[in-house]
Structure formats: C-alpha cells, structure tokens
Scaffold this motif. Structure first.
Motif, PDB file in Angstrom:
ATOM      1  N   LEU A 130       0.826  -1.205   0.000  1.00 23.02           N
ATOM      2  CA  LEU A 130       0.000   0.000   0.000  1.00 23.02           C
ATOM      3  C   LEU A 130       0.861   1.257   0.000  1.00 23.02           C
ATOM      4  O   LEU A 130       0.579   2.209  -0.733  1.00 23.02           O
ATOM      5  N   ILE A 131       1.913   1.249   0.796  1.00 23.71           N
ATOM      6  CA  ILE A 131       2.824   2.398   0.827  1.00 23.71           C
ATOM      7  C   ILE A 131       3.523   2.562  -0.517  1.00 23.71           C
ATOM      8  O   ILE A 131       3.662   3.671  -1.034  1.00 23.71           O
ATOM      9  N   ARG A 132       3.960   1.448  -1.085  1.00 28.68           N
ATOM     10  CA  ARG A 132       4.649   1.513  -2.378  1.00 28.68           C
ATOM     11  C   ARG A 132       3.735   2.129  -3.433  1.00 28.68           C
ATOM     12  O   ARG A 132       4.154   2.979  -4.212  1.00 28.68           O
ATOM     13  N   LYS A 133       2.478   1.728  -3.441  1.00 26.55           N
ATOM     14  CA  LYS A 133       1.543   2.213  -4.465  1.00 26.55           C
ATOM     15  C   LYS A 133       1.005   3.611  -4.182  1.00 26.55           C
ATOM     16  O   LYS A 133       0.835   4.408  -5.095  1.00 26.55           O
ATOM     17  N   TYR A 134       0.693   3.894  -2.911  1.00 27.71           N
ATOM     18  CA  TYR A 134      -0.067   5.112  -2.603  1.00 27.71           C
ATOM     19  C   TYR A 134       0.612   6.031  -1.602  1.00 27.71           C
ATOM     20  O   TYR A 134       0.027   7.036  -1.193  1.00 27.71           O
ATOM     21  N   GLY A 135       1.825   5.700  -1.211  1.00 27.41           N
ATOM     22  CA  GLY A 135       2.517   6.471  -0.186  1.00 27.41           C
ATOM     23  C   GLY A 135       2.819   7.890  -0.596  1.00 27.41           C
ATOM     24  O   GLY A 135       2.840   8.237  -1.775  1.00 27.41           O
ATOM     25  N   SER A 136       3.067   8.678   0.387  1.00 23.98           N
ATOM     26  CA  SER A 136       3.397  10.085   0.178  1.00 23.98           C
ATOM     27  C   SER A 136       4.765  10.208  -0.474  1.00 23.98           C
ATOM     28  O   SER A 136       5.661   9.421  -0.216  1.00 23.98           O
ATOM     29  N   ASP A 137       4.912  11.212  -1.276  1.00 22.13           N
ATOM     30  CA  ASP A 137       6.207  11.456  -1.915  1.00 22.13           C
ATOM     31  C   ASP A 137       7.125  12.279  -1.013  1.00 22.13           C
ATOM     32  O   ASP A 137       8.185  12.721  -1.416  1.00 22.13           O
ATOM     33  N   GLY A 138       6.712  12.492   0.221  1.00 17.94           N
ATOM     34  CA  GLY A 138       7.514  13.264   1.162  1.00 17.94           C
ATOM     35  C   GLY A 138       7.085  14.719   1.237  1.00 17.94           C
ATOM     36  O   GLY A 138       7.387  15.406   2.195  1.00 17.94           O
ATOM     37  N   ASN A 139       6.388  15.187   0.235  1.00 19.78           N
ATOM     38  CA  ASN A 139       5.941  16.578   0.224  1.00 19.78           C
ATOM     39  C   ASN A 139       4.455  16.693   0.556  1.00 19.78           C
ATOM     40  O   ASN A 139       4.028  17.663   1.155  1.00 19.78           O
ATOM     41  N   GLU A 140       3.690  15.706   0.139  1.00 22.16           N
ATOM     42  CA  GLU A 140       2.247  15.791   0.300  1.00 22.16           C
ATOM     43  C   GLU A 140       1.827  15.756   1.777  1.00 22.16           C
ATOM     44  O   GLU A 140       1.023  16.562   2.220  1.00 22.16           O
ATOM     45  N   PHE A 141       2.359  14.807   2.527  1.00 27.59           N
ATOM     46  CA  PHE A 141       2.069  14.692   3.954  1.00 27.59           C
ATOM     47  C   PHE A 141       3.408  14.726   4.685  1.00 27.59           C
ATOM     48  O   PHE A 141       4.157  13.760   4.638  1.00 27.59           O
ATOM     49  N   SER A 142       3.690  15.835   5.338  1.00 29.72           N
ATOM     50  CA  SER A 142       4.989  15.944   6.003  1.00 29.72           C
ATOM     51  C   SER A 142       5.061  15.004   7.200  1.00 29.72           C
ATOM     52  O   SER A 142       4.062  14.761   7.870  1.00 29.72           O
ATOM     53  N   ASP A 143       6.227  14.479   7.424  1.00 26.57           N
ATOM     54  CA  ASP A 143       6.489  13.606   8.572  1.00 26.57           C
ATOM     55  C   ASP A 143       5.443  12.502   8.715  1.00 26.57           C
ATOM     56  O   ASP A 143       4.824  12.349   9.763  1.00 26.57           O
ATOM     57  N   VAL A 144       5.242  11.717   7.648  1.00 31.75           N
ATOM     58  CA  VAL A 144       4.187  10.706   7.689  1.00 31.75           C
ATOM     59  C   VAL A 144       4.382   9.700   8.807  1.00 31.75           C
ATOM     60  O   VAL A 144       3.416   9.102   9.265  1.00 31.75           O
ATOM     61  N   GLU A 145       5.601   9.505   9.270  1.00 28.82           N
ATOM     62  CA  GLU A 145       5.819   8.540  10.338  1.00 28.82           C
ATOM     63  C   GLU A 145       5.835   9.211  11.714  1.00 28.82           C
ATOM     64  O   GLU A 145       6.246   8.616  12.693  1.00 28.82           O
ATOM     65  N   ASN A 146       5.314  10.413  11.816  1.00 29.77           N
ATOM     66  CA  ASN A 146       5.272  11.157  13.065  1.00 29.77           C
ATOM     67  C   ASN A 146       4.058  10.708  13.882  1.00 29.77           C
ATOM     68  O   ASN A 146       2.918  10.895  13.468  1.00 29.77           O
ATOM     69  N   PHE A 147       4.312  10.139  15.045  1.00 24.81           N
ATOM     70  CA  PHE A 147       3.258   9.597  15.901  1.00 24.81           C
ATOM     71  C   PHE A 147       2.203  10.640  16.251  1.00 24.81           C
ATOM     72  O   PHE A 147       1.011  10.395  16.123  1.00 24.81           O
ATOM     73  N   GLU A 148       2.625  11.808  16.699  1.00 28.09           N
ATOM     74  CA  GLU A 148       1.678  12.834  17.118  1.00 28.09           C
ATOM     75  C   GLU A 148       0.788  13.282  15.961  1.00 28.09           C
ATOM     76  O   GLU A 148      -0.408  13.475  16.136  1.00 28.09           O
ATOM     77  N   LYS A 149       1.381  13.433  14.790  1.00 28.82           N
ATOM     78  CA  LYS A 149       0.580  13.849  13.633  1.00 28.82           C
ATOM     79  C   LYS A 149      -0.428  12.770  13.250  1.00 28.82           C
ATOM     80  O   LYS A 149      -1.554  13.072  12.858  1.00 28.82           O
ATOM     81  N   TYR A 150      -0.018  11.496  13.363  1.00 28.60           N
ATOM     82  CA  TYR A 150      -0.977  10.419  13.081  1.00 28.60           C
ATOM     83  C   TYR A 150      -2.122  10.459  14.082  1.00 28.60           C
ATOM     84  O   TYR A 150      -3.291  10.357  13.710  1.00 28.60           O
ATOM     85  N   MET A 151      -1.808  10.604  15.362  1.00 27.41           N
ATOM     86  CA  MET A 151      -2.846  10.597  16.396  1.00 27.41           C
ATOM     87  C   MET A 151      -3.821  11.758  16.190  1.00 27.41           C
ATOM     88  O   MET A 151      -5.030  11.588  16.347  1.00 27.41           O
ATOM     89  N   ILE A 152      -3.314  12.919  15.805  1.00 30.75           N
ATOM     90  CA  ILE A 152      -4.183  14.060  15.527  1.00 30.75           C
ATOM     91  C   ILE A 152      -5.048  13.770  14.304  1.00 30.75           C
ATOM     92  O   ILE A 152      -6.258  13.998  14.315  1.00 30.75           O
TER      93      ILE A 152
END
Length: 170
Positions: A130-152
């Motif tokens: 899923l990440i390979r196909k639809y993952g962020s290019d690094g610009n669209e969603f900043s810090d995608v692996e950021n726990f706090e941002k996911y929880m928010i």
C-alpha cells in the motif's frame, strides 16, 4: 535503550486503542457511500472488506475466520473490494492521509519493537505494498511517520465522522 522501547510500546498501545474506532468510522464513511450504489447489506459487507484491505489485513485469514453465510456474502462482492479500496485511497485525500500515516507510523514502531519475522507477516507485506503504491512522496504529507501527527489525524477523522453521524441522526 529500554526507555526508547517503552515509549514506542506506549505509542503502539495508543494506536491500538484507536484502531476499532478508526475502523468503525471508516466503515460508516464507506458504507454510506456504497449504500447509494447497491443494497444496504452488500454495501455494509463491501465497506467492511474495503476497510480490512486499507488496513493491510490478510484477506485469506479474515475470510477463513468468517461464518459460511458471511463468506457467501463476501463472495458476491469480492471482485469490488480492491477497486473500491483503490478508489477510496486515491480519491479521498482524508482517507489516504490517514492510511499512509497509520501504516508508516506503525511500521516504524514495529521495526523498533519486533524482529524481522514480524515484518515478514502477510499483513506487513500488504502494508508495504500500500505504501509503495499510494505512499506520500515526502511533500504531500509531512512527517508521515510522526506519531503525534498520526494521532491528531486519526482523532480528527473519528471526531468528524461522529459529528456527521450525529447530524444525520438528529
């Protein structure tokens, strides 16, 4: 190092505590959408299976755990699961961001807490795909692996879905 792992364990527990609410809200969102395209029963079954797909669940394991009558219902919509999941993750930016953040955040935590065998599970391979196909290019969603941002992101999605449900029910 123990302190770092302990923090990751608490983050994983926090994510796990949101999991059922998140799944239910995704289900409500999708079932409502699919209900305009098919019978309510089929829409519900499809929505559940699309949520499972988006969460990276192992379809065979889930399918085999179902009662025969439910398996029969899944069989009638099986060919729609992947196309509807692709539609949900590509056409709904909220769902896409939510799923990408969930997968990336949990994958990072799993990498710290568990051995390589854990990451070789079919669920983890599904999430990688899923990440390979639809993952962020690094610009669209900043810090995608950021726990706090996911929880928010997850909490906001759950709250918005509950608010919509309340407005429709009122």
């Amino acid at each position: 190092m123990f302190r770092l792992k302990k923090n990751f364990r608490s983050q994983l527990n926090a994510i796990a505590n949101l999991d059922s609410k998140l799944r239910f809200c995704l289900y409500l969102d999708l079932a409502s959408q699919y209900g305009t395209q098919m019978t309510p029963d089929s829409a519900k079954v499809l929505a559940i299976q699309v949520v499972n797909y988006l969460m990276g669940d192992d379809f065979v394991k889930v399918y085999d755990s179902l009662q025969p009558d439910v398996q029969s219902k899944v069989d009638t919509i099986k060919n729609l699961i992947e196309p509807k999941a692709v539609e949900a993750i590509t056409q709904n930016k909220r769902i896409r961001e939510l799923m990408i953040r969930l997968i990336m955040t949990t994958y990072l935590i799993y990498g710290v807490l568990f051995d390589k065998q854990w990451l070789d599970r079919s669920e983890m391979k599904n999430r990688q795909e899923l990440i390979r196909k639809y993952g962020s290019d690094g610009n669209e969603f900043s810090d995608v692996e950021n726990f706090e941002k996911y929880m928010i992101c997850a909490s906001d999605y759950i709250q918005n879905t509950q608010n919509i449900k309340l407005k429709k029910g009122a």
